[in-house]
Write an enzyme that holds these catalytic residues in place. Sequence first.
Site, PDB file in Angstrom:
ATOM      1  N   LYS A   1      -3.583   6.442  15.274  1.00 48.86           N
ATOM      2  CA  LYS A   1      -3.764   5.682  13.793  1.00 48.86           C
ATOM      3  C   LYS A   1      -5.085   5.824  13.593  1.00 48.86           C
ATOM      4  O   LYS A   1      -6.058   6.476  14.145  1.00 48.86           O
ATOM      5  CB  LYS A   1      -2.933   4.392  13.931  1.00 48.86           C
ATOM      6  CG  LYS A   1      -1.457   4.576  14.163  1.00 48.86           C
ATOM      7  CD  LYS A   1      -0.840   5.095  12.824  1.00 48.86           C
ATOM      8  CE  LYS A   1       0.491   5.218  12.964  1.00 48.86           C
ATOM      9  NZ  LYS A   1       1.214   5.827  11.669  1.00 48.86           N
ATOM     10  N   ARG A  29       2.651   6.238  -3.398  1.00 48.73           N
ATOM     11  CA  ARG A  29       3.706   6.863  -3.881  1.00 48.73           C
ATOM     12  C   ARG A  29       4.037   6.482  -5.429  1.00 48.73           C
ATOM     13  O   ARG A  29       4.338   7.462  -6.075  1.00 48.73           O
ATOM     14  CB  ARG A  29       5.128   6.482  -3.047  1.00 48.73           C
ATOM     15  CG  ARG A  29       5.372   6.816  -1.745  1.00 48.73           C
ATOM     16  CD  ARG A  29       6.329   5.932  -0.958  1.00 48.73           C
ATOM     17  NE  ARG A  29       6.275   6.562   0.442  1.00 48.73           N
ATOM     18  CZ  ARG A  29       5.415   6.538   1.434  1.00 48.73           C
ATOM     19  NH1 ARG A  29       4.282   5.735   1.352  1.00 48.73           N
ATOM     20  NH2 ARG A  29       5.759   6.891   2.695  1.00 48.73           N
ATOM     21  N   GLN A  45       5.243   9.465   6.460  1.00 50.98           N
ATOM     22  CA  GLN A  45       4.241  10.236   5.786  1.00 50.98           C
ATOM     23  C   GLN A  45       4.717  11.944   6.134  1.00 50.98           C
ATOM     24  O   GLN A  45       4.580  12.595   4.945  1.00 50.98           O
ATOM     25  CB  GLN A  45       3.082  10.164   6.469  1.00 50.98           C
ATOM     26  CG  GLN A  45       2.392   8.939   6.271  1.00 50.98           C
ATOM     27  CD  GLN A  45       0.886   8.540   6.896  1.00 50.98           C
ATOM     28  OE1 GLN A  45       0.613   9.498   7.701  1.00 50.98           O
ATOM     29  NE2 GLN A  45       0.284   7.474   6.501  1.00 50.98           N
ATOM     30  N   SER A  93       8.080   9.714  11.343  1.00 50.53           N
ATOM     31  CA  SER A  93       6.938   9.687  10.542  1.00 50.53           C
ATOM     32  C   SER A  93       7.404   9.490   9.059  1.00 50.53           C
ATOM     33  O   SER A  93       7.972  10.636   8.434  1.00 50.53           O
ATOM     34  CB  SER A  93       5.925  10.610  10.836  1.00 50.53           C
ATOM     35  OG  SER A  93       4.995  10.554   9.745  1.00 50.53           O
ATOM     36  N   LYS A 114       0.982  -1.216   0.009  1.00 48.26           N
ATOM     37  CA  LYS A 114      -0.260  -0.097  -0.092  1.00 48.26           C
ATOM     38  C   LYS A 114       0.654   1.063   0.224  1.00 48.26           C
ATOM     39  O   LYS A 114       0.539   2.334  -0.819  1.00 48.26           O
ATOM     40  CB  LYS A 114      -0.763   0.085   1.394  1.00 48.26           C
ATOM     41  CG  LYS A 114      -1.971   0.905   1.356  1.00 48.26           C
ATOM     42  CD  LYS A 114      -2.833   0.617   2.315  1.00 48.26           C
ATOM     43  CE  LYS A 114      -2.790   0.737   3.638  1.00 48.26           C
ATOM     44  NZ  LYS A 114      -2.696   2.075   4.290  1.00 48.26           N
ATOM     45  N   ASP A 125       2.666  -0.313  12.134  1.00 46.27           N
ATOM     46  CA  ASP A 125       1.719  -1.112  11.774  1.00 46.27           C
ATOM     47  C   ASP A 125       1.361  -2.196  12.294  1.00 46.27           C
ATOM     48  O   ASP A 125       0.249  -2.864  12.034  1.00 46.27           O
ATOM     49  CB  ASP A 125       1.346  -0.911  10.208  1.00 46.27           C
ATOM     50  CG  ASP A 125       1.126   0.596   9.819  1.00 46.27           C
ATOM     51  OD1 ASP A 125       0.798   1.491  10.695  1.00 46.27           O
ATOM     52  OD2 ASP A 125       1.518   0.903   8.618  1.00 46.27           O
TER      53      ASP A 125
END
Length: 428
Positions: A341, A26, A169, A167, A21, A314
């Site tokens: 999350k 990306r 992200q 992070s 994912k 995760d």
Amino acid sequence: MHQLVNRPKSLIGKVDVPGDKSIAHRALILNSLAKGISIVRGLPVGEDVKATELCLKDLGVRIEKVNSSGDLRIYGSEGALRKSLGNLDARNSGTTMRLLSGALASQSFTSVITGDYSLLSRPMDRIIKPLNLMGACVSGAMEDSLPPITIKGGDLHGIEYTLPVASAQVKSCIMLAALRASTPTIIHQPALSRDHTERMLDSMGAKVIRRGFQLEIFPGVLKSFDLSIPGDISAASFWMVAGICHANAQLKINNIGINPGRIGIIEALKSMGANLFLEKQHVEAGEPCADILIESSSLVGVEIGGDLIPRLIDEIPVLAVAACFAKGTTVIKDASELRVKESDRISTIVRELTKMGASIEERSDGMVIHGKGKLEGAEVGSYGDHRLAMALGVAGLVADNDTIIDGSDAVGVSYPQFWDQIDLFTKE
Ligand code: S3P
């Protein structure tokens, strides 16, 4: 919706998991910004990646299906997106919201990105602050801390910025903005996190210099990049734990991405004594990959914290399931990021595993699990969180008696085939 799961006599066979994912988001975003036409193969069919695809289409990018497998052809915009007619909807996907914000910060128009109930409560100040420092004008709800976020793009300049959390992200958001800034940007990371963006930018001709945990990103135009996405290690982790905890298991999962920023789960499970083996290691799309073989194992409790946490963030809900089967105590610490999350994963996994008879205590930054070598089937809930639903599905696969997972449809976010694959084992 709810799903009934119970323990099959054996867990033996081969499992195919969806494409990664993180890499998929990306691949779509970077190729949409690049010069040229690309083909992206092996995309996962979950709702998160679909949200990214739809947002990019709303931003004027031409994206076409190439075949019935869902492979996509992307016509790169050379960095020039088009204003969306309405608000962009990232749905449940933090990656969509945070990465797209970086891409939108340099556009000559204003965008609003919103999301579902869960995403609307997730912190966005971590991207709003650096993007504003770079010269964009970004705001959010609740004193610029929450979505929806409004991004008025502008002329950006490079910054030197220390990430407050490790992070990927946030790092990727800044990197995307940095590509269109007038001067280079330096990012200091507190620890290693997944580096899919760095690797893809390398493959697309961007200049990114790495010095330990420091990154320097130079402005530039990307060249489109054809790729086949490897299997998702986060999806594979559910089968890893199921196989390890089941008394009669031998599972094989082919072609999984083993990015150094993602293999914390493999390291943690191995340190607990897992029979887990990597075979046929190779590189695909600039990412290390391998087949994973898993066998029934006897586990011991361990302490997990520090720099390992961002590399298995995760996977902690399913790691907690493994810890219930270990001999001794497992301590998970330094993981307060879990609270922001898709659900507050510390409190939700502790609450639901307690219903299954686990001896598990909540801590502000993690949990303590006293392994009992077993779980008892119960009725549990997903809180609309895909990874919680699947971790509880795994718990059901190795628990005594029946488990019912309420809100089981949450798996659609990343792994819509999950319950069908479970049924293949349990309904044999
Ligand atoms: C992701 C990074 C992680 C992870 C998320 C996907 C990514 O978030 O939890 O599921 O694709 O970059 P953070 O980097 O914010 O920890």
